[in-house]
Write an enzyme that holds these catalytic residues in place. Structure first.
Site, PDB file in Angstrom:
ATOM      1  N   LYS A 109       0.824  -1.213   0.000  1.00 54.68           N
ATOM      2  CA  LYS A 109       0.000   0.000   0.000  1.00 54.68           C
ATOM      3  C   LYS A 109       0.863   1.269   0.000  1.00 54.68           C
ATOM      4  O   LYS A 109       2.046   1.220   0.374  1.00 54.68           O
ATOM      5  CB  LYS A 109      -0.956  -0.047   1.194  1.00 54.68           C
ATOM      6  CG  LYS A 109      -1.916  -1.252   1.106  1.00 54.68           C
ATOM      7  CD  LYS A 109      -3.011  -1.226   2.155  1.00 54.68           C
ATOM      8  CE  LYS A 109      -3.979  -2.382   1.926  1.00 54.68           C
ATOM      9  NZ  LYS A 109      -5.173  -2.310   2.802  1.00 54.68           N
ATOM     10  N   TYR A 136     -11.763  -3.387  -5.109  1.00 57.09           N
ATOM     11  CA  TYR A 136     -12.450  -3.447  -3.815  1.00 57.09           C
ATOM     12  C   TYR A 136     -13.974  -3.515  -3.957  1.00 57.09           C
ATOM     13  O   TYR A 136     -14.687  -3.110  -3.043  1.00 57.09           O
ATOM     14  CB  TYR A 136     -12.063  -2.239  -2.962  1.00 57.09           C
ATOM     15  CG  TYR A 136     -10.693  -2.354  -2.311  1.00 57.09           C
ATOM     16  CD1 TYR A 136     -10.371  -3.432  -1.478  1.00 57.09           C
ATOM     17  CD2 TYR A 136      -9.724  -1.365  -2.490  1.00 57.09           C
ATOM     18  CE1 TYR A 136      -9.127  -3.526  -0.869  1.00 57.09           C
ATOM     19  CE2 TYR A 136      -8.473  -1.453  -1.881  1.00 57.09           C
ATOM     20  CZ  TYR A 136      -8.187  -2.542  -1.060  1.00 57.09           C
ATOM     21  OH  TYR A 136      -6.958  -2.640  -0.454  1.00 57.09           O
ATOM     22  N   PHE A 168     -16.168   2.568   4.856  1.00 63.02           N
ATOM     23  CA  PHE A 168     -14.747   2.846   4.664  1.00 63.02           C
ATOM     24  C   PHE A 168     -14.324   2.811   3.192  1.00 63.02           C
ATOM     25  O   PHE A 168     -13.156   3.039   2.886  1.00 63.02           O
ATOM     26  CB  PHE A 168     -13.882   1.889   5.496  1.00 63.02           C
ATOM     27  CG  PHE A 168     -14.050   0.415   5.172  1.00 63.02           C
ATOM     28  CD1 PHE A 168     -13.376  -0.165   4.105  1.00 63.02           C
ATOM     29  CD2 PHE A 168     -14.874  -0.389   5.945  1.00 63.02           C
ATOM     30  CE1 PHE A 168     -13.516  -1.520   3.807  1.00 63.02           C
ATOM     31  CE2 PHE A 168     -15.014  -1.753   5.655  1.00 63.02           C
ATOM     32  CZ  PHE A 168     -14.337  -2.312   4.584  1.00 63.02           C
ATOM     33  N   ARG A 197      -1.800 -14.880   3.608  1.00 62.87           N
ATOM     34  CA  ARG A 197      -2.601 -14.189   4.638  1.00 62.87           C
ATOM     35  C   ARG A 197      -1.965 -14.341   6.016  1.00 62.87           C
ATOM     36  O   ARG A 197      -2.037 -13.436   6.850  1.00 62.87           O
ATOM     37  CB  ARG A 197      -4.026 -14.751   4.661  1.00 62.87           C
ATOM     38  CG  ARG A 197      -4.784 -14.552   3.347  1.00 62.87           C
ATOM     39  CD  ARG A 197      -5.421 -13.200   3.232  1.00 62.87           C
ATOM     40  NE  ARG A 197      -6.560 -13.059   4.113  1.00 62.87           N
ATOM     41  CZ  ARG A 197      -7.435 -12.059   4.039  1.00 62.87           C
ATOM     42  NH1 ARG A 197      -7.292 -11.105   3.131  1.00 62.87           N
ATOM     43  NH2 ARG A 197      -8.435 -11.990   4.873  1.00 62.87           N
ATOM     44  N   THR A 246      -6.472  -8.551   9.274  1.00 61.94           N
ATOM     45  CA  THR A 246      -6.805  -7.279   8.624  1.00 61.94           C
ATOM     46  C   THR A 246      -6.608  -6.116   9.589  1.00 61.94           C
ATOM     47  O   THR A 246      -6.107  -5.061   9.205  1.00 61.94           O
ATOM     48  CB  THR A 246      -8.271  -7.309   8.118  1.00 61.94           C
ATOM     49  OG1 THR A 246      -8.398  -8.397   7.195  1.00 61.94           O
ATOM     50  CG2 THR A 246      -8.635  -6.017   7.411  1.00 61.94           C
ATOM     51  N   ARG A 285       1.852  -7.185   9.345  1.00 63.02           N
ATOM     52  CA  ARG A 285       1.001  -6.163   9.978  1.00 63.02           C
ATOM     53  C   ARG A 285       1.272  -6.055  11.473  1.00 63.02           C
ATOM     54  O   ARG A 285       1.233  -4.963  12.050  1.00 63.02           O
ATOM     55  CB  ARG A 285      -0.470  -6.469   9.702  1.00 63.02           C
ATOM     56  CG  ARG A 285      -0.851  -6.239   8.233  1.00 63.02           C
ATOM     57  CD  ARG A 285      -2.167  -6.891   7.908  1.00 63.02           C
ATOM     58  NE  ARG A 285      -2.631  -6.586   6.559  1.00 63.02           N
ATOM     59  CZ  ARG A 285      -3.614  -7.233   5.946  1.00 63.02           C
ATOM     60  NH1 ARG A 285      -4.227  -8.232   6.557  1.00 63.02           N
ATOM     61  NH2 ARG A 285      -3.983  -6.902   4.724  1.00 63.02           N
ATOM     62  N   ASN A 290      -2.892  -0.914   6.837  1.00 57.93           N
ATOM     63  CA  ASN A 290      -2.424  -2.233   7.296  1.00 57.93           C
ATOM     64  C   ASN A 290      -1.335  -2.817   6.396  1.00 57.93           C
ATOM     65  O   ASN A 290      -1.224  -4.023   6.244  1.00 57.93           O
ATOM     66  CB  ASN A 290      -3.606  -3.189   7.489  1.00 57.93           C
ATOM     67  CG  ASN A 290      -4.380  -3.441   6.209  1.00 57.93           C
ATOM     68  OD1 ASN A 290      -4.013  -2.947   5.142  1.00 57.93           O
ATOM     69  ND2 ASN A 290      -5.449  -4.224   6.297  1.00 57.93           N
ATOM     70  N   HIS A 312      -2.054  -5.531   0.996  1.00 57.99           N
ATOM     71  CA  HIS A 312      -3.262  -6.320   0.740  1.00 57.99           C
ATOM     72  C   HIS A 312      -2.869  -7.719   0.288  1.00 57.99           C
ATOM     73  O   HIS A 312      -1.866  -7.882  -0.398  1.00 57.99           O
ATOM     74  CB  HIS A 312      -4.090  -5.646  -0.363  1.00 57.99           C
ATOM     75  CG  HIS A 312      -5.156  -6.538  -0.935  1.00 57.99           C
ATOM     76  ND1 HIS A 312      -6.393  -6.675  -0.344  1.00 57.99           N
ATOM     77  CD2 HIS A 312      -5.153  -7.369  -2.002  1.00 57.99           C
ATOM     78  CE1 HIS A 312      -7.107  -7.547  -1.048  1.00 57.99           C
ATOM     79  NE2 HIS A 312      -6.387  -7.976  -2.064  1.00 57.99           N
ATOM     80  N   GLU A 363      -8.312 -10.791  -8.943  1.00 55.78           N
ATOM     81  CA  GLU A 363      -7.445  -9.637  -8.690  1.00 55.78           C
ATOM     82  C   GLU A 363      -6.225  -9.639  -9.614  1.00 55.78           C
ATOM     83  O   GLU A 363      -5.851  -8.587 -10.151  1.00 55.78           O
ATOM     84  CB  GLU A 363      -7.032  -9.631  -7.213  1.00 55.78           C
ATOM     85  CG  GLU A 363      -8.231  -9.335  -6.305  1.00 55.78           C
ATOM     86  CD  GLU A 363      -7.973  -9.589  -4.823  1.00 55.78           C
ATOM     87  OE1 GLU A 363      -6.826  -9.911  -4.445  1.00 55.78           O
ATOM     88  OE2 GLU A 363      -8.936  -9.454  -4.033  1.00 55.78           O
TER      89      GLU A 363
HETATM   90  P1  CMP Z   1      -7.410  -5.034   2.568  1.00 52.27           P
HETATM   91  O1  CMP Z   1      -6.852  -6.405   2.765  1.00 52.27           O
HETATM   92  O2  CMP Z   1      -6.720  -4.169   1.568  1.00 52.27           O
HETATM   93  O3  CMP Z   1      -8.947  -5.147   2.155  1.00 52.27           O
HETATM   94  C1  CMP Z   1      -9.885  -4.113   2.437  1.00 52.27           C
HETATM   95  C2  CMP Z   1      -9.282  -2.999   3.221  1.00 52.27           C
HETATM   96  O4  CMP Z   1     -10.172  -2.072   3.763  1.00 52.27           O
HETATM   97  C3  CMP Z   1      -8.568  -3.587   4.406  1.00 52.27           C
HETATM   98  O5  CMP Z   1      -7.392  -4.261   3.959  1.00 52.27           O
HETATM   99  C4  CMP Z   1      -8.352  -2.364   5.291  1.00 52.27           C
HETATM  100  O6  CMP Z   1      -7.150  -1.688   5.001  1.00 52.27           O
HETATM  101  C5  CMP Z   1      -9.496  -1.443   4.864  1.00 52.27           C
HETATM  102  N1  CMP Z   1     -10.424  -1.185   5.944  1.00 52.27           N
HETATM  103  C6  CMP Z   1     -10.628  -0.007   6.523  1.00 52.27           C
HETATM  104  N2  CMP Z   1     -11.561  -0.094   7.455  1.00 52.27           N
HETATM  105  C7  CMP Z   1     -11.969  -1.376   7.500  1.00 52.27           C
HETATM  106  C8  CMP Z   1     -12.922  -2.103   8.282  1.00 52.27           C
HETATM  107  N3  CMP Z   1     -13.658  -1.514   9.220  1.00 52.27           N
HETATM  108  N4  CMP Z   1     -13.039  -3.433   8.038  1.00 52.27           N
HETATM  109  C9  CMP Z   1     -12.307  -4.046   7.082  1.00 52.27           C
HETATM  110  N5  CMP Z   1     -11.398  -3.390   6.313  1.00 52.27           N
HETATM  111  C10 CMP Z   1     -11.230  -2.078   6.529  1.00 52.27           C
END
Ligand code: CMP
Length: 144
Positions: free
Chosen positions: A10, A50, A58, A86, A92, A103, A113, A116, A127
């Protein structure tokens, strides 16, 4: 074909100099890097990437943040790479992580975080095809 996953460093992690460490963790586990580039993503690409979160509160800040600077999308290959990817990344929400994951080591913020990773083999396929053309996906067998 071997299992593949999509990992994307990111924007703020690029700025913090974390690209090398993220690559190192996947390499040292034994996965093969089959594609990587540095790019600024369009709003259109990020919204498609996304799409499952389109209705979430968000979503707009997430798309804005992911478009705020260059990021580093990658494709990694190897047996079990989606699930292990993962695990290497961690939860996450970085506050749910022990140190030792990417993370867990580098973030306390859900919205930032670090990187991805695809959550399933099918989403990885989707993806990868969004971010890379077929000709950008390298085959290691040619080097054997
Ligand atoms: P990522 O794995 O990139 O997939 C979705 C992203 O949304 C997640 O990581 C987070 O960086 C972001 N995000 C922000 N707020 C939330 C939330 N409340 N729940 C889940 N993902 C969130």
């Amino acid at each position: 074909p071997r299992e593949r996953t999509f990992i994307c460093v990111k924007p703020d992690s690029v700025q913090r100099g974390l690209i090398g460490d993220i690559i190192k963790r996947f390499e040292q586990k034994g996965f093969k890097l089959v594609a990587m580039k540095m790019m600024q993503a369009s709003e259109e690409l990020l919204k498609a990437h996304y799409e499952e979160h389109a209705a979430k509160p968000f979503f707009p800040p997430l798309v804005k943040y992911m478009g705020s600077g260059p990021l580093v999308p990658m494709v990694w290959e190897g047996q079990g790479v989606v699930k292990m990817g993962r695990m290497i990344l961690g939860e996450t929400n970085p506050l749910d992580d022990q140190p030792g994951t990417i993370r867990g080591d580098y973030s306390i913020r859900m919205a930032k975080n670090v990187a991805h990773g695809s959550d399933a083999v099918e989403s990885a396929k989707r993806e990868i095809s969004l971010w890379f053309t077929d000709s950008e996906l390298n085959s290691w067998s040619r080097c054997d």
